[in-house]
Design an enzyme around this catalytic site. Structure first.
Site, PDB file in Angstrom:
ATOM      1  N   ARG A   1       0.880  -1.182   0.000  1.00 10.96           N
ATOM      2  CA  ARG A   1       0.000   0.000   0.000  1.00 10.96           C
ATOM      3  C   ARG A   1       0.910   1.223   0.000  1.00 10.96           C
ATOM      4  O   ARG A   1       1.710   1.413   0.913  1.00 10.96           O
ATOM      5  CB  ARG A   1      -0.904   0.005   1.235  1.00 10.96           C
ATOM      6  CG  ARG A   1      -1.608   1.330   1.438  1.00 10.96           C
ATOM      7  CD  ARG A   1      -2.693   1.269   2.472  1.00 10.96           C
ATOM      8  NE  ARG A   1      -3.844   0.530   1.986  1.00 10.96           N
ATOM      9  CZ  ARG A   1      -5.066   0.565   2.535  1.00 10.96           C
ATOM     10  NH1 ARG A   1      -5.288   1.339   3.584  1.00 10.96           N
ATOM     11  NH2 ARG A   1      -6.053  -0.135   2.033  1.00 10.96           N
TER      12      ARG A   1
ATOM     13  N   ASP B   1     -17.137   6.752  -1.078  1.00 15.61           N
ATOM     14  CA  ASP B   1     -15.818   6.655  -0.445  1.00 15.61           C
ATOM     15  C   ASP B   1     -15.550   8.029   0.196  1.00 15.61           C
ATOM     16  O   ASP B   1     -16.250   9.000  -0.122  1.00 15.61           O
ATOM     17  CB  ASP B   1     -14.778   6.335  -1.549  1.00 15.61           C
ATOM     18  CG  ASP B   1     -13.343   6.227  -1.051  1.00 15.61           C
ATOM     19  OD1 ASP B   1     -13.136   6.115   0.172  1.00 15.61           O
ATOM     20  OD2 ASP B   1     -12.421   6.253  -1.902  1.00 15.61           O
TER      21      ASP B   1
ATOM     22  N   CYS C   1     -16.416   1.540   0.969  1.00 14.74           N
ATOM     23  CA  CYS C   1     -15.206   0.739   1.216  1.00 14.74           C
ATOM     24  C   CYS C   1     -14.737   0.846   2.663  1.00 14.74           C
ATOM     25  O   CYS C   1     -14.032  -0.025   3.142  1.00 14.74           O
ATOM     26  CB  CYS C   1     -14.096   1.162   0.263  1.00 14.74           C
ATOM     27  SG  CYS C   1     -13.746   2.925   0.342  1.00 14.74           S
TER      28      CYS C   1
ATOM     29  N   ARG D   1     -13.730  -8.831   1.931  1.00 13.51           N
ATOM     30  CA  ARG D   1     -12.317  -8.591   1.592  1.00 13.51           C
ATOM     31  C   ARG D   1     -11.498  -9.863   1.841  1.00 13.51           C
ATOM     32  O   ARG D   1     -10.605 -10.208   1.069  1.00 13.51           O
ATOM     33  CB  ARG D   1     -11.741  -7.452   2.461  1.00 13.51           C
ATOM     34  CG  ARG D   1     -12.349  -6.078   2.253  1.00 13.51           C
ATOM     35  CD  ARG D   1     -11.998  -5.500   0.906  1.00 13.51           C
ATOM     36  NE  ARG D   1     -10.583  -5.484   0.636  1.00 13.51           N
ATOM     37  CZ  ARG D   1      -9.727  -4.529   1.011  1.00 13.51           C
ATOM     38  NH1 ARG D   1     -10.184  -3.471   1.635  1.00 13.51           N
ATOM     39  NH2 ARG D   1      -8.430  -4.613   0.722  1.00 13.51           N
TER      40      ARG D   1
ATOM     41  N   HIS E   1      -7.410   0.521  -6.308  1.00 14.74           N
ATOM     42  CA  HIS E   1      -7.599  -0.339  -5.131  1.00 14.74           C
ATOM     43  C   HIS E   1      -8.288  -1.625  -5.621  1.00 14.74           C
ATOM     44  O   HIS E   1      -9.456  -1.876  -5.319  1.00 14.74           O
ATOM     45  CB  HIS E   1      -8.452   0.406  -4.096  1.00 14.74           C
ATOM     46  CG  HIS E   1      -8.394  -0.167  -2.710  1.00 14.74           C
ATOM     47  ND1 HIS E   1      -7.596  -1.238  -2.372  1.00 14.74           N
ATOM     48  CD2 HIS E   1      -9.041   0.181  -1.561  1.00 14.74           C
ATOM     49  CE1 HIS E   1      -7.749  -1.515  -1.093  1.00 14.74           C
ATOM     50  NE2 HIS E   1      -8.619  -0.673  -0.582  1.00 14.74           N
TER      51      HIS E   1
ATOM     52  N   GLN F   1     -10.064  -4.182  -3.238  1.00  5.70           N
ATOM     53  CA  GLN F   1     -11.358  -3.677  -2.774  1.00  5.70           C
ATOM     54  C   GLN F   1     -12.439  -4.003  -3.805  1.00  5.70           C
ATOM     55  O   GLN F   1     -13.532  -4.468  -3.462  1.00  5.70           O
ATOM     56  CB  GLN F   1     -11.256  -2.153  -2.569  1.00  5.70           C
ATOM     57  CG  GLN F   1     -12.537  -1.502  -2.124  1.00  5.70           C
ATOM     58  CD  GLN F   1     -12.928  -1.891  -0.714  1.00  5.70           C
ATOM     59  OE1 GLN F   1     -12.145  -1.743   0.214  1.00  5.70           O
ATOM     60  NE2 GLN F   1     -14.135  -2.391  -0.535  1.00  5.70           N
TER      61      GLN F   1
HETATM   62  N1   CP Z   1     -11.219  -0.288   2.579  1.00  6.68           N
HETATM   63  C1   CP Z   1      -9.943  -0.327   3.014  1.00  6.68           C
HETATM   64  O1   CP Z   1      -9.004  -0.538   2.244  1.00  6.68           O
HETATM   65  O2   CP Z   1      -9.817  -0.127   4.342  1.00  6.68           O
HETATM   66  P1   CP Z   1      -8.452   0.028   5.141  1.00  6.68           P
HETATM   67  O3   CP Z   1      -7.881   1.381   4.760  1.00  6.68           O
HETATM   68  O4   CP Z   1      -8.834  -0.042   6.581  1.00  6.68           O
HETATM   69  O5   CP Z   1      -7.517  -1.061   4.719  1.00  6.68           O
HETATM   70  N1  NVA Z   2      -9.884   6.693  -1.327  1.00  5.88           N
HETATM   71  C1  NVA Z   2      -9.532   6.230  -0.012  1.00  5.88           C
HETATM   72  C2  NVA Z   2      -9.782   4.769   0.112  1.00  5.88           C
HETATM   73  C3  NVA Z   2      -9.536   4.202   1.490  1.00  5.88           C
HETATM   74  C4  NVA Z   2      -9.746   2.712   1.544  1.00  5.88           C
HETATM   75  C5  NVA Z   2      -8.086   6.565   0.268  1.00  5.88           C
HETATM   76  O1  NVA Z   2      -7.258   6.435  -0.640  1.00  5.88           O
HETATM   77  O2  NVA Z   2      -7.772   6.982   1.396  1.00  5.88           O
END
Ligand code: CP
Ligand code: NVA
Length: 308
Positions: A106, A227, A267, A295, A133, A136
């Site tokens: 990430r 989101d 999400c 997930r 993502h 997701q």
């Molecule tokens: N939806 C999602 O990716 O959540 P987290 O940021 O908690 O991993």
């Molecule tokens: N768009 C959000 C998604 C979090 C799961 C971010 O990037 O923070």
């Protein structure tokens, strides 16, 4: 009994790293993991987790997914490893591929994820970048399939920022033939290359609509999705974005314009009363916590294919 299949590509950096047949197979496998019809033993395989941003769902669902598959995870916290000190990605990736069997990352720039994949000899998974993502999106479409079964009859309206989550929904939606409508304020449209790629996949050009009008976008929709307005890394833009996104909250007014059986997805994490009201998160049509649970099954399915 359904079994994992070897995917054509070694990495899962984008929703488009799998074909339509492969994504359908992954979703079917995920459903089998959920129903406990499938038991796969990975024999001590190790997943390395590199998280440059916070995470609850992605981190824990990967950890539990790996443990259920008989493997384990190593948390490679950038601040306590040499990654945070600036060791080149090409060195880190080559070293980690000698210890780990698969790596989930990430980070901010998608190009950094691609650099890991270029140098890693083991599969690399996108655990969220600023561009996509895709893990997701697998859980999202698993949740949608549980509800509607036939993707070709589904209209999914995403209301919010056209960034990572929306981009992966568009690409995975295109593979599955789902009608996708994105409603965002001007200037927050999805990535143009993502739109172009999705249009190349859709046989029918009307199946992807980008609009600045949420009221119109929800008419007859089966799935309403949102989101956060300010993503991780955008903390300094919060005030400006709160203003720009005024009118883009999923509330009872918008929900009442959608199909009466429309389900609500997010999400998570959510900012209640910004992109969605508390009432809608807790409403009977919300599938937000099923989606979070999914997930784990989606990633069990993905890992079992990548580690074949
Ligand atoms: N939806 C999602 O990716 O959540 P987290 O940021 O908690 O991993
Ligand atoms: N768009 C959000 C998604 C979090 C799961 C971010 O990037 O923070």
């Amino acid at each position: 009994m359904l079994n994992p299949i070897k995917l054509a590509k070694n990495n899962f950096l984008s929703s488009l790293d799998v074909s339509t047949e492969e994504v359908i197979h992954i979703l079917d496998l995920a459903a089998n993991f959920k129903n406990k019809d499938l038991k796969i033993e990975l024999n001590d395989k190790v997943l390395g987790l590199i998280f440059d941003k916070s995470s609850t769902r992605t981190r824990v669902s990967f950890q539990v997914a790996m443990s259920r598959l008989g493997g384990s995870t190593i948390d490679l916290n950038p601040t306590t490893s040499q990654i945070g000190r600036g060791e080149p990605i090409k060195d880190t990736a080559r070293v980690l591929s000698r210890y780990c069997d698969v790596i989930a990352i990430r980070t901010f720039n998608h190009s950094d994820l691609e650099e890991y994949a270029k140098w890693s000899t083991k599969p690399v998974i996108n655990a969220l970048t600023d561009l996509e993502h895709p893990c997701q999106a697998l859980a999202d479409f698993l949740t949608i399939k549980e509800e509607f079964f036939d993707f070709k009859k589904v209209v999914l309206t995403f209301i919010g920022d056209g960034n990572n989550v929306a981009n992966s929904l568009i690409l995975c939606g295109a593979l599955l033939g789902v009608e996708i409508r994105i409603a965002c304020p001007k200037g927050y449209e999805p990535n143009p290359l993502v739109i172009q790629k999705a249009n190349e996949i859709y046989k029918n050009k009307n199946l992807l609509k980008i609009t600045n009008d949420p009221n119109n976008a929800v008419l007859g929709a089966n799935v309403l999705y949102t989101d956060v307005w300010s993503s991780m890394g955008e903390e300094s833009k919060k005030e400006e974005k709160d203003k720009d996104f005024y009118g883009f909250t999923i509330n009872s007014n918008l929900v009442n314009k959608a199909d009466k059986d429309a389900i609500i997805l997010h999400c998570l994490p959510a900012y209640r009363s910004k992109e969605i009201t508390d009432e809608i998160i807790e409403s009977k049509n919300s599938r937000i916590f099923h989606q979070a649970e999914n997930r784990m099954y989606a990633q069990q399915a993905l890992l079992s294919c990548l580690l074949l």
